[in-house]
Design an enzyme around this catalytic site. Structure first.
Site, PDB file in Angstrom:
ATOM      1  N   GLN A  51       0.851  -1.186   0.000  1.00 39.29           N
ATOM      2  CA  GLN A  51       0.000   0.000   0.000  1.00 39.29           C
ATOM      3  C   GLN A  51       0.888   1.239   0.000  1.00 39.29           C
ATOM      4  O   GLN A  51       1.767   1.394   0.849  1.00 39.29           O
ATOM      5  CB  GLN A  51      -0.896  -0.020   1.238  1.00 39.29           C
ATOM      6  CG  GLN A  51      -1.310   1.335   1.799  1.00 39.29           C
ATOM      7  CD  GLN A  51      -2.424   1.978   1.018  1.00 39.29           C
ATOM      8  OE1 GLN A  51      -2.158   2.589  -0.003  1.00 39.29           O
ATOM      9  NE2 GLN A  51      -3.637   1.819   1.476  1.00 39.29           N
ATOM     10  N   SER A  67     -18.103   8.495  12.798  1.00 37.68           N
ATOM     11  CA  SER A  67     -19.082   8.454  11.708  1.00 37.68           C
ATOM     12  C   SER A  67     -19.607   7.037  11.507  1.00 37.68           C
ATOM     13  O   SER A  67     -20.812   6.826  11.328  1.00 37.68           O
ATOM     14  CB  SER A  67     -18.440   8.971  10.417  1.00 37.68           C
ATOM     15  OG  SER A  67     -19.332   8.837   9.328  1.00 37.68           O
ATOM     16  N   GLY A  72     -22.588   3.344  10.319  1.00 36.26           N
ATOM     17  CA  GLY A  72     -22.053   2.102   9.803  1.00 36.26           C
ATOM     18  C   GLY A  72     -21.043   2.351   8.694  1.00 36.26           C
ATOM     19  O   GLY A  72     -20.789   3.495   8.307  1.00 36.26           O
ATOM     20  N   GLY A  91      -9.461   1.078   1.179  1.00 35.33           N
ATOM     21  CA  GLY A  91     -10.339   1.164   2.346  1.00 35.33           C
ATOM     22  C   GLY A  91      -9.652   0.887   3.665  1.00 35.33           C
ATOM     23  O   GLY A  91     -10.308   0.548   4.659  1.00 35.33           O
ATOM     24  N   GLU A  92      -8.326   1.074   3.714  1.00 36.56           N
ATOM     25  CA  GLU A  92      -7.627   0.774   4.962  1.00 36.56           C
ATOM     26  C   GLU A  92      -8.067   1.691   6.099  1.00 36.56           C
ATOM     27  O   GLU A  92      -8.125   1.272   7.260  1.00 36.56           O
ATOM     28  CB  GLU A  92      -6.112   0.859   4.769  1.00 36.56           C
ATOM     29  CG  GLU A  92      -5.336   0.415   5.998  1.00 36.56           C
ATOM     30  CD  GLU A  92      -3.832   0.295   5.774  1.00 36.56           C
ATOM     31  OE1 GLU A  92      -3.092   0.323   6.768  1.00 36.56           O
ATOM     32  OE2 GLU A  92      -3.404   0.169   4.609  1.00 36.56           O
ATOM     33  N   ARG A  93      -8.398   2.948   5.780  1.00 36.03           N
ATOM     34  CA  ARG A  93      -8.869   3.861   6.835  1.00 36.03           C
ATOM     35  C   ARG A  93     -10.168   3.344   7.450  1.00 36.03           C
ATOM     36  O   ARG A  93     -10.348   3.390   8.669  1.00 36.03           O
ATOM     37  CB  ARG A  93      -9.087   5.274   6.268  1.00 36.03           C
ATOM     38  CG  ARG A  93      -7.805   6.040   5.985  1.00 36.03           C
ATOM     39  CD  ARG A  93      -8.093   7.448   5.486  1.00 36.03           C
ATOM     40  NE  ARG A  93      -8.636   8.291   6.549  1.00 36.03           N
ATOM     41  CZ  ARG A  93      -9.892   8.721   6.609  1.00 36.03           C
ATOM     42  NH1 ARG A  93     -10.758   8.376   5.684  1.00 36.03           N
ATOM     43  NH2 ARG A  93     -10.280   9.507   7.595  1.00 36.03           N
ATOM     44  N   ARG A  94     -11.084   2.852   6.604  1.00 36.61           N
ATOM     45  CA  ARG A  94     -12.343   2.300   7.119  1.00 36.61           C
ATOM     46  C   ARG A  94     -12.084   1.068   7.986  1.00 36.61           C
ATOM     47  O   ARG A  94     -12.723   0.880   9.024  1.00 36.61           O
ATOM     48  CB  ARG A  94     -13.261   1.939   5.939  1.00 36.61           C
ATOM     49  CG  ARG A  94     -14.004   3.124   5.345  1.00 36.61           C
ATOM     50  CD  ARG A  94     -14.549   2.802   3.964  1.00 36.61           C
ATOM     51  NE  ARG A  94     -13.529   3.004   2.945  1.00 36.61           N
ATOM     52  CZ  ARG A  94     -13.613   2.536   1.700  1.00 36.61           C
ATOM     53  NH1 ARG A  94     -14.661   1.807   1.346  1.00 36.61           N
ATOM     54  NH2 ARG A  94     -12.664   2.772   0.828  1.00 36.61           N
ATOM     55  N   ARG A 129      -7.937  10.923  -4.164  1.00 34.95           N
ATOM     56  CA  ARG A 129      -8.403  11.514  -2.904  1.00 34.95           C
ATOM     57  C   ARG A 129      -7.367  12.437  -2.278  1.00 34.95           C
ATOM     58  O   ARG A 129      -7.607  13.023  -1.221  1.00 34.95           O
ATOM     59  CB  ARG A 129      -8.742  10.394  -1.915  1.00 34.95           C
ATOM     60  CG  ARG A 129      -9.903   9.515  -2.365  1.00 34.95           C
ATOM     61  CD  ARG A 129     -10.252   8.508  -1.292  1.00 34.95           C
ATOM     62  NE  ARG A 129     -11.382   7.685  -1.657  1.00 34.95           N
ATOM     63  CZ  ARG A 129     -11.967   6.805  -0.847  1.00 34.95           C
ATOM     64  NH1 ARG A 129     -11.518   6.648   0.382  1.00 34.95           N
ATOM     65  NH2 ARG A 129     -12.976   6.078  -1.253  1.00 34.95           N
TER      66      ARG A 129
END
Length: 298
Positions: A51, A67, A72, A91-94, A129
């Site tokens: 990554q 959030s 969800g 999506g590592e932050r999620r 992003r």
């Protein structure tokens, strides 16, 4: 209506599912990408070792966790199936925020990607992003270049940037490691960093970088300093020429005042001497009387 995505490389649009969908709209995802949203055991999911993003702001992770606690995980993460785990592609932050909350499961899309496709998607998503700092971005491009034999033109096309932008970003990796860390920590800007690239000596790069931070120097300031360091002789010669013009003007004014030739011999330390010519004893006496009259204030 699907949200139009920008900056995707040719052929990569089909690799990335729409990031604005939720599990409740998985029928649309199936129609568009043949992918289904599944719930994975969060402990079976691991970050991607290649990554490009290495730095995650802890405060932003906590904000995202708040959030997720309320709404969800709206956008499923994208993963690759490995032998005994799932590798995060995007999506590592999620995932981190969900782990922070202590969630047991996380919604995900499962896709079978090659190593190159995995890296491409990760880079494209982060670049779009603006999640990567300049050094992470440069290292990601270098990885595509060296490990996957892509050319800079190909990388530029995939991330929708110019070849020059790719080249300039990768040049940041020529800076001293300590300077690169300062870029990552937002202590200096990429504009400052590019100005420092004109200096080959890495110790000097770091010294100037610390001056930028300590003295709040502008990019313009550092460009002037670098220019003087690169061309010290030219700067010195320029100063001599400026002084020569001043001294010539003074010589002419003194000659007009006393009526004979005057020469100023200046030294670099600010000292020097003035030579006044005379062509007879009478003229010498006249000069003497002029000087003494000035001393007497006549």
């Amino acid at each position: 209506m699907a949200v139009k995505r920008k900056g995707l490389g040719k052929g990569l649009d089909s690799l990335i599912p729409d990031k604005n969908v939720s599990p409740s709209t998985k029928t649309k995802v199936e129609d568009d990408t043949n992918l289904k949203v599944v719930l994975l055991n969060i402990n079976d999911v691991e970050p991607n070792k290649v990554q490009p993003r290495k730095h995650f702001n802890e405060d932003s992770i906590i904000e995202l966790a708040d959030s997720i606690k309320q709404k969800g995980v709206i956008s499923p993460i994208l993963v690759n199936k490995k032998d005994d785990y799932y590798q995060i592609i995007s999506g590592e932050r999620r995932w981190r925020a969900s782990k922070h909350l202590g969630l047991k499961e996380i919604p995900a899309f499962i896709k079978d990607y090659s190593d190159l496709e995995t890296l491409e998607v990760a880079i494209i998503e982060n670049v779009q992003r603006e999640d990567l700092n300049p050094i992470e971005e440069a290292k990601a491009y270098k990885q595509l270049l060296e490990e996957h034999s892509l050319k800079q033109d190909e990388i530029a096309e995939k991330v929708s940037k110019s070849r020059t932008a790719i080249t300039n970003t990768m040049r940041l990796l020529k800076l001293d490691d300590r300077v690169q860390d300062m870029i990552i920590d937002d202590m200096i800007s990429t504009g400052h960093a590019r100005a420092l690239l004109a200096i080959d000596d890495k110790e000097q790069q770091y010294t100037l970088a610390t001056r930028i931070f300590d003295e709040k120097l502008s990019v313009r300031d550092i460009e002037k300093i670098v220019k003087s360091m690169k061309n010290p002789k030219k700067e010195k010669q320029k100063k001599k020429l400026e002084n020569a013009f001043i001294f010539t003007d003074l010589e002419e004014k003194m000659q007009q005042a006393i009526g004979t030739r005057v020469k100023i011999a200046a030294k670099d330390n600010g000292k020097g001497k003035i030579e006044i010519e005379y062509y007879s004893n009478e003229e010498l006496e006249h000069l003497f009387e002029m000087i003494t009259s000035i001393q007497k204030g006549e």
